[in-house]
Design a protein around this motif. Structure first.
Motif, mmCIF file in Angstrom:
data_model
loop_
_atom_site.group_PDB
_atom_site.id
_atom_site.type_symbol
_atom_site.label_atom_id
_atom_site.label_comp_id
_atom_site.label_asym_id
_atom_site.label_seq_id
_atom_site.Cartn_x
_atom_site.Cartn_y
_atom_site.Cartn_z
ATOM 1 N N ARG A 12 53.161 21.492 21.008
ATOM 2 C CA ARG A 12 53.765 20.374 20.282
ATOM 3 C C ARG A 12 54.515 20.862 19.052
ATOM 4 O O ARG A 12 55.577 20.343 18.702
ATOM 5 C CB ARG A 12 52.692 19.367 19.880
ATOM 6 C CG ARG A 12 52.261 18.467 21.041
ATOM 7 C CD ARG A 12 51.056 17.620 20.704
ATOM 8 N NE ARG A 12 51.251 16.767 19.543
ATOM 9 C CZ ARG A 12 52.006 15.675 19.537
ATOM 10 N NH1 ARG A 12 52.616 15.313 20.645
ATOM 11 N NH2 ARG A 12 52.142 14.956 18.455
ATOM 12 N N VAL A 61 57.575 12.280 22.836
ATOM 13 C CA VAL A 61 57.755 12.148 21.389
ATOM 14 C C VAL A 61 58.759 11.040 21.061
ATOM 15 O O VAL A 61 58.626 10.360 20.057
ATOM 16 C CB VAL A 61 58.213 13.493 20.791
ATOM 17 C CG1 VAL A 61 58.631 13.333 19.352
ATOM 18 C CG2 VAL A 61 57.097 14.513 20.932
ATOM 19 N N ASP A 77 55.989 8.968 18.326
ATOM 20 C CA ASP A 77 54.777 9.772 18.244
ATOM 21 C C ASP A 77 54.258 9.764 16.805
ATOM 22 O O ASP A 77 54.829 10.405 15.918
ATOM 23 C CB ASP A 77 55.097 11.204 18.706
ATOM 24 C CG ASP A 77 53.859 12.062 18.790
ATOM 25 O OD1 ASP A 77 53.072 12.070 17.829
ATOM 26 O OD2 ASP A 77 53.692 12.727 19.822
ATOM 27 N N ASN A 78 53.182 9.052 16.598
ATOM 28 C CA ASN A 78 52.698 8.866 15.226
ATOM 29 C C ASN A 78 52.285 10.171 14.561
ATOM 30 O O ASN A 78 52.602 10.407 13.402
ATOM 31 C CB ASN A 78 51.529 7.875 15.213
ATOM 32 C CG ASN A 78 52.002 6.464 15.448
ATOM 33 O OD1 ASN A 78 53.128 6.110 15.052
ATOM 34 N ND2 ASN A 78 51.199 5.666 16.115
ATOM 35 N N GLU A 79 51.576 10.990 15.298
ATOM 36 C CA GLU A 79 51.154 12.271 14.717
ATOM 37 C C GLU A 79 52.380 13.075 14.273
ATOM 38 O O GLU A 79 52.414 13.640 13.179
ATOM 39 C CB GLU A 79 50.351 13.066 15.738
ATOM 40 C CG GLU A 79 49.760 14.346 15.175
ATOM 41 C CD GLU A 79 49.089 15.183 16.256
ATOM 42 O OE1 GLU A 79 48.011 15.701 15.987
ATOM 43 O OE2 GLU A 79 49.653 15.335 17.369
#
Lengths: 117, 117
Positions: A12, A61, A77-79
């Motif tokens: 990621r 994402v 994609d919050n993270e």
DNA sequence: ACAGTATATGCAATTTTTTGCATATTGTCA
DNA sequence: TGACAATATGCAAAAAATTGCATATACTGT
């Protein structure tokens, strides 16, 4: 964290580790953008931009929303959003590259037509 | 941020985008480690580990401290430490891999000799 | 000085990413 | 329907990263 977790995480992070993708994500965290705008301020050919978008899309994402001929991409994609906040700093005001873009590009996508840009 | 800034940032992020390097950095943010320990819990050959360390060292992210035959590496890049905090979560307690390692490895580096491990 | 140990270096082989480009697809409007 | 515009896809060439390994260096103890 086991070895598999590190692999996934590294994968990621790799999405962020490329200048073009980083710029795209920086723009998208402000608001959804169509390919033509990303193309404009990256200064890269359209297939090139679409390919980076495909990478981000396959990783989940970003999300695509069609509007007529245009496709708007949105960061979902919050993270990743949190990571970008820490790496690029919080969002303040308008994206500088979009301001430049405002003066240079006027395409018939909904945003340009409604005078947003 | 101009194009050069994105390049530099992406280059630094790339350091994190590899599982072995990510694991090394995760260990080093707790305390300095010698190559033999990193080698032990990565399960990779020593030249392999040394090469990843060289990459991180050349980028100025880690610093080497010699102690006799051993070389201890320390994480000295503050920005990187903050990034790791957000990506891997804050440090809590002892590194799990180091606990495993404690049972398996007993090398004559200063840490092992003083009974730290 | 010699033998042994920890780490570094260099380099080639492999694999993965990146880049460029031709072409396909999809939607719009006349 | 046909021409055009925005985007996607596929594929090959080029560049970069990863990996493996042989060997070099630096330090220690005898």
């Amino acid at each position: 964290m086991n070895a598999t977790d590190y692999n996934k995480l590294a994968g990621r992070i790799k999405l962020l580790s490329h200048p073009a993708r980083l710029r795209i994500l920086d723009a998208l965290r402000r608001e959804a953008e169509c390919v033509c705008h990303l193309e404009a301020f990256l200064g890269k050919p359209q297939p090139y931009v679409s390919q980076q978008l495909r990478l981000l899309h396959k990783a989940g994402v970003i999300q695509a929303e069609k509007d007529g001929l245009n496709v708007f991409y949105r960061l979902v994609d919050n993270e990743m959003i949190v990571w970008l906040d820490h790496i690029l700093g919080p969002i303040e005001g308008e994206h500088p590259e979009m301001i430049i873009h405002k003066q240079v590009v006027f395409c018939p996508c909904p945003k340009c037509e409604t005078g947003d840009y």
